[in-house]
Scaffold this motif. Structure first.
Motif: not given
Length: 653
Positions: A103, A121, A112-113, A119, A101
């Motif tokens: 971020e 992060t 925020t996501r 996926t 992701n």
């Protein structure tokens, strides 16, 4: 008074005199029980303090966690937040590729996501776990797979490397209980919950007053017959160590109106008043008389069957404790720690002091007084079969006794001695005792301090116990020390020290020092004479007073050699050090004695050389290879060590 009048006191005088004597002597336990019964139960005052000022205080109420800690699910490692289900099939031979992701979650950064299937992060240690993720994979277990993708070769279980909200501290949980002593760990817990102030037991405000015409405050010139006020500083520090807010009000002369005014003001503004001196019923001891006018019930105990500490006076004036400690420093500090600290800590909401104890053997007989519980301060050394407890033996007026002792032993009131070789329990002054690296027992010399100073500066713990040459040899034979400094002359062989050694001991040459007659300059009984002629002149003058040395000291052997069988006035005055001999002569308490040249010169006294004696060391062979022993031998032989001895007036062997 006319010649026919009698010195017999009138009945009124006798009553007054009798009232001024000690009240009924109480046992330690009875005195403490009565004192506490007059003070407790009582409410403990409290106050709010910022965390920075609460260290060492006792909590006055329970503290409940206002938030979860951590307040969110957070990562425990640097890596990638993932869905564990995506990695169920991951392995070294079958890596799983996931997209990154756009971020990066750092500490203090809210995600925020969400993490969707397939996926991941990037996340730092302490970062909040994003929506959708239920595990974190360490960065070490991944490989880049293109600009926006990674390969993961290990499966992840749900919750892996995640600390969940409230997993450390849960909201509403009892964080700390009332009475807890706030240390650095407790402050960390409170800070983690965002608590900036806590309600704690208020430190009792304690006023300290020293009493006596003879007292001078440190830093001021010392007038004749005066002494520096040590009790004021020591008691103030001890009160702070035990939860009190200490306020030293200075030293008050033995003036009853002035002292009463000071005590009234102290009592009005404090929770406790502690005085030192003024309780032994001397001509200037007036503090105890004032207490009866300060409030009810007044004196609870005046005279406790303790040694040291018999003159202790305990009182309660309108609900506030008033304590008069004995004037001698050792008596004052021992009674304070033993009798007053329990009350002070209870007023401060603190638990009783925890006492660490060890078993040790007493190498010498300790005489005691029947009817008084005696506490004897001791220094601990390592013997061949365990710890050895040496009495410090400096008396209740000694200031260094507490500092140099490791703890104390107790002799029951029904015993008149503790026999040599007996096993006993030693209560330690600190929770842990560090046995000295180097133990020296025997005759003391100022030159010894010069040799051992570099060892102490290097971090070695050196303990020197002055018991005289013969006492040191006895300790060495029992294996209780590394070295025994000796200076013993054998008249048969006309040699020093060698003939006194026994099996297992080895002589290490030390230095030569000149012993001689010390006197006040200008005294014609001694000026210009030899040592023998000076002593003959002293013996011929009945008004001439000597000062001797203790039995077992090498100096004592030299003195007896000069005196023959004579026992002049002052012979039984037997101090244990060269400095004490010089002080007695300088202060006109004696006219002559025997000491070493450096001490005589330092005191600006006249000196008649008599004999250059050998100050050597009896080394316990079995301890020769110990590192501290080798360090001492190296320093003794070093150029720097020899130069320091020469500068001080000694002649290295």
């Amino acid at each position: 008074m006319s010649p026919g009048m009698s010195n017999t006191p009138s009945p009124r005088d006798r009553d007054s005199s009798e009232q001024d004597q000690f009240l009924t002597i109480l046992s330690r336990e009875d005195a403490l029980a009565r004192f506490e019964a007059a003070l407790f139960p009582r409410a403990i005052a409290s106050e709010k303090r910022p965390l920075a000022d609460a260290l060492g205080c006792a909590l006055a109420e329970d503290v409940v966690a206002p938030i979860d800690v951590p307040p969110f699910d957070r990562s425990n490692v640097d890596g990638f937040a993932v869905r564990s289900a995506d990695l169920a099939s991951a392995g070294e031979a079958s890596p799983v590729r996931v997209m990154l992701n756009d971020e990066v979650i750092a500490c203090g950064t809210a995600p925020t996501r969400p993490v969707l299937s397939g996926t991941a992060t990037p996340i730092a240690t302490g970062g909040p776990v994003p929506r959708g993720a239920d595990a974190v994979v360490m960065v070490e277990h991944t490989q880049p797979a293109g600009p926006r993708a990674i390969e993961i070769r290990r499966a992840a279980s749900p919750g892996q490397f995640i600390s969940y909200a409230g997993s450390d501290i849960a909201r509403g949980e009892a964080l700390l209980r009332s009475g807890t002593i706030i240390g650095s760990r407790e402050i960390g817990m409170l800070a983690a919950c965002g608590i900036a102030h806590v309600r704690v037991a208020r430190r009792p405000r304690v006023a300290i007053i020293s009493t006596g015409d003879e007292l001078v405050q440190p830093g001021q010139p010392l007038r004749p017959a005066a002494i520096y006020d040590t009790n004021g500083a020591i008691v103030t520090a001890a009160i702070s160590e035990n939860g009190g807010e200490a306020h030293f009000l200075g030293a008050i002369a033995d003036d009853e109106p002035q002292l009463e005014d000071a005590m009234r003001k102290a009592l009005a503004t404090s929770d406790m008043v502690v005085l030192s001196g003024g309780t032994s019923k001397g001509a200037g001891d007036i503090s105890h008389r004032i207490i009866g006018r300060l409030g009810k019930p007044g004196i609870i105990a005046h005279g406790v069957a303790l040694k040291p500490g018999k003159p202790l006076c305990l009182a309660v004036c309108d609900g506030k404790p008033v304590v008069i400690l004995p004037g001698f420093p050792t008596s004052a500090m021992f009674t304070f720690h033993d009798m007053i600290v329990p009350v002070l800590r209870r007023m401060a909401g603190l638990p009783p002091r925890s006492e660490a104890k060890v078993n040790a053997r007493v190498p010498v007989r300790i005489a005691s007084e029947l009817g008084r519980t005696e506490f004897v301060m001791v220094s601990l050394v390592e013997g061949t079969d365990g710890l050895i407890a040496y009495p410090t033996g400096k008396g209740s007026g000694a200031i260094t006794s507490f500092a140099q002792a490791d703890g104390f032993l107790r002799i029951d009131a029904l015993a008149d001695q503790m026999p040599a070789g007996g096993e006993t329990e030693v209560t330690l002054f600190t929770p842990h005792v560090r046995v000295p690296d180097l133990v020296i027992v025997g005759s003391h010399c100022t030159g010894l301090d010069l040799v051992t100073a570099p060892l102490a500066h290097a971090g070695l713990v050196v303990r020197s116990i002055a018991v005289g040459s013969l006492g040191g040899l006895a300790a060495a034979k029992r294996g209780e020390c590394d070295f025994a400094p000796i200076h013993l002359f054998d008249e048969k062989t006309e040699t020093y020290n060698t003939s006194y050694l026994s099996e297992g001991l080895e002589l290490v040459p030390g230095w030569r020092r000149m012993q001689g007659i010390v006197f006040r300059r200008g005294d014609q009984r001694f000026e210009g004479k030899s040592a023998e002629d000076a002593v003959r002149a002293a013996l011929a003058d009945p008004a001439c007073i000597m000062v001797n040395r203790n039995q077992g000291a090498g100096t004592r052997i030299l003195i007896d050699r000069l005196l023959g069988g004579a026992r002049p006035d002052g012979y039984w005055n037997q101090p244990r050090s060269h400095n004490a001999v010089a002080a007695a002569v300088a202060q006109h308490r004696a006219d002559w004695g025997m000491t070493i040249a450096p001490v005589a010169h330092a005191s600006n006294l006249g000196f008649i050389p008599f004999a250059e004696e050998h100050y050597d060391f009896a080394l316990v062979k079995a301890r020769k290879q110990r590192p501290a022993v080798q360090a001492f031998l190296d320093e003794l032989a070093s150029e720097a060590g020899r130069a320091a001895l020469v500068q001080a007036g000694f002649r290295p062997a």
